[in-house]
Scaffold this motif. Sequence first.
Motif, PDB file in Angstrom:
ATOM      1  N   ARG A  20       4.597  15.155  12.221  1.00  0.00           N
ATOM      2  CA  ARG A  20       3.600  15.994  11.579  1.00  0.00           C
ATOM      3  C   ARG A  20       3.294  16.655  12.767  1.00  0.00           C
ATOM      4  NH1 ARG A  20       1.956  14.404   6.552  1.00  0.00           N
ATOM      5  NH2 ARG A  20       2.415  12.183   5.800  1.00  0.00           N
ATOM      6  N   GLY A  21       3.594  18.171  12.380  1.00  0.00           N
ATOM      7  CA  GLY A  21       2.916  18.953  13.506  1.00  0.00           C
ATOM      8  C   GLY A  21       3.526  18.868  14.823  1.00  0.00           C
ATOM      9  N   ILE A  22       4.998  18.354  14.868  1.00  0.00           N
ATOM     10  CA  ILE A  22       5.472  17.910  16.344  1.00  0.00           C
ATOM     11  C   ILE A  22       6.102  19.205  16.852  1.00  0.00           C
ATOM     12  CG2 ILE A  22       7.993  17.525  15.086  1.00  0.00           C
ATOM     13  CD1 ILE A  22       8.307  15.220  17.396  1.00  0.00           C
ATOM     14  N   THR A  23       5.884  19.317  18.217  1.00  0.00           N
ATOM     15  CA  THR A  23       6.568  20.435  18.921  1.00  0.00           C
ATOM     16  C   THR A  23       7.631  19.659  19.560  1.00  0.00           C
ATOM     17  OG1 THR A  23       4.478  21.608  19.134  1.00  0.00           O
ATOM     18  CG2 THR A  23       6.488  22.092  20.443  1.00  0.00           C
ATOM     19  N   VAL A  24       9.060  20.264  19.240  1.00  0.00           N
ATOM     20  CA  VAL A  24      10.146  19.799  20.028  1.00  0.00           C
ATOM     21  C   VAL A  24      10.561  20.802  21.077  1.00  0.00           C
ATOM     22  CG1 VAL A  24      12.691  19.293  19.648  1.00  0.00           C
ATOM     23  CG2 VAL A  24      11.161  18.953  17.906  1.00  0.00           C
ATOM     24  N   ASN A  25      10.421  20.332  22.260  1.00  0.00           N
ATOM     25  CA  ASN A  25      11.009  21.347  23.263  1.00  0.00           C
ATOM     26  C   ASN A  25      12.595  21.018  23.599  1.00  0.00           C
ATOM     27  OD1 ASN A  25       8.281  21.735  24.118  1.00  0.00           O
ATOM     28  ND2 ASN A  25       8.097  19.790  25.015  1.00  0.00           N
ATOM     29  N   ARG A  26      12.969  22.266  23.695  1.00  0.00           N
ATOM     30  CA  ARG A  26      14.640  22.232  23.728  1.00  0.00           C
ATOM     31  C   ARG A  26      15.107  21.357  25.165  1.00  0.00           C
ATOM     32  NH1 ARG A  26      17.733  25.831  20.679  1.00  0.00           N
ATOM     33  NH2 ARG A  26      16.522  27.102  19.018  1.00  0.00           N
ATOM     34  N   PRO A  27      16.048  20.669  24.940  1.00  0.00           N
ATOM     35  CA  PRO A  27      16.282  19.760  26.212  1.00  0.00           C
ATOM     36  C   PRO A  27      17.200  20.629  27.025  1.00  0.00           C
ATOM     37  CG  PRO A  27      17.787  19.329  24.462  1.00  0.00           C
ATOM     38  CD  PRO A  27      16.833  20.412  23.975  1.00  0.00           C
ATOM     39  N   PRO A  28      17.060  20.335  28.459  1.00  0.00           N
ATOM     40  CA  PRO A  28      18.295  20.932  29.402  1.00  0.00           C
ATOM     41  C   PRO A  28      19.513  20.348  29.270  1.00  0.00           C
ATOM     42  CG  PRO A  28      16.910  19.428  30.576  1.00  0.00           C
ATOM     43  CD  PRO A  28      16.160  19.580  29.130  1.00  0.00           C
ATOM     44  N   LEU A  29      20.505  20.938  29.741  1.00  0.00           N
ATOM     45  CA  LEU A  29      21.799  20.508  29.600  1.00  0.00           C
ATOM     46  C   LEU A  29      22.093  19.458  31.160  1.00  0.00           C
ATOM     47  CD1 LEU A  29      24.504  23.011  28.593  1.00  0.00           C
ATOM     48  CD2 LEU A  29      23.405  20.911  27.145  1.00  0.00           C
ATOM     49  N   LYS A  30      22.574  18.489  30.893  1.00  0.00           N
ATOM     50  CA  LYS A  30      23.064  17.349  31.946  1.00  0.00           C
ATOM     51  C   LYS A  30      24.425  17.181  31.715  1.00  0.00           C
ATOM     52  CE  LYS A  30      18.425  15.401  32.582  1.00  0.00           C
ATOM     53  NZ  LYS A  30      17.733  14.030  32.732  1.00  0.00           N
TER      54      LYS A  30
END
Length: 313
Positions: A20-30
């Motif tokens: 609910r209302g989550i903000t998903v931060n785009r991940p870096p590549l590893k």
Amino acid sequence: MVLSSFRILEMELDYHPELRGITVNRPPLKLLQDVPFPAWVADNWETVTNFQAKPDDLLIATFPKSGSTWMQEIVDLICRNGDVGMCKRAPVYYRVPILEFFMNNILPTGTDLLAKMASPRVMKTHLPIQLVPKSFWEQDCKTIFIARNAKDSLVSYFHFHNSCHLLPEPGTWQEFSQKFMDGQVSWGSWYDHVKGWWEAKDKHRILFLFYEDIKEYPRREILKVAKFMEKVLEEDVIEKIVQSSSFNIMKDNPMANYGTLPASVMNQNISRFMRKGEVGDWKNHFTVSQNEDFDEHYARQMVHSSVKFRNVL
């Protein structure tokens, strides 16, 4: 019991209130053994590589956006003898878990779901052949691999990056195209991925299929899959599977089109998960000069491989 898409979403919000209302931060590549992955794969690699397969496990493998969800639905329909209602029991990512999925603050991890599944289990992966857990080969498991021509894979992957917050920002079309050619996208090089699985098909129990063939000859290719799975299907069941796994049906099926996920995870207002499903859509994206550059690059990368695609060059 068949659940509505609205109730499935309610259930996901019930079990995962952080959605609910989550903000998903785009991940870096590893990098992991020189292959780039979203951080959530690389950071949980020990769990993936130590996964213990069972002899009757069935693995569906593709490079991303090359038909894996399509095959998940086909295989589930075959397993359920064409029972469409049963195949709407849950979203496809629950019915056929993604082995290396580890965004456990959003949805259950792939390995957690698989640990609770009764045999025979079906799962999918985008891993290149050299990174598939060794237990699959030790147990002589079957794998269905789907290859899609590079240009359409690139186009579909670009649009998917724009909508899916579980992946890094794609940049512009030109920038993403270059990263794709350089193998600097999530799950690595399309070229290495396809060539690796192609070369392995005669060493393991691998059914190697082409996206373009499934699109043009769905009944024929579905029968290949059923035979590989050692399933005998009645004629009416085959026709039901062909119909239910068609693009037009699946794109409106919330149990197949990822429509249960909130826009903060996958914003399908930007690009639908099941966008077009066409062969040759690359012609609507490549400029003449881009196409010439890509063709030259493709020829260099694939010169020593015997795998041949239609609608590539």
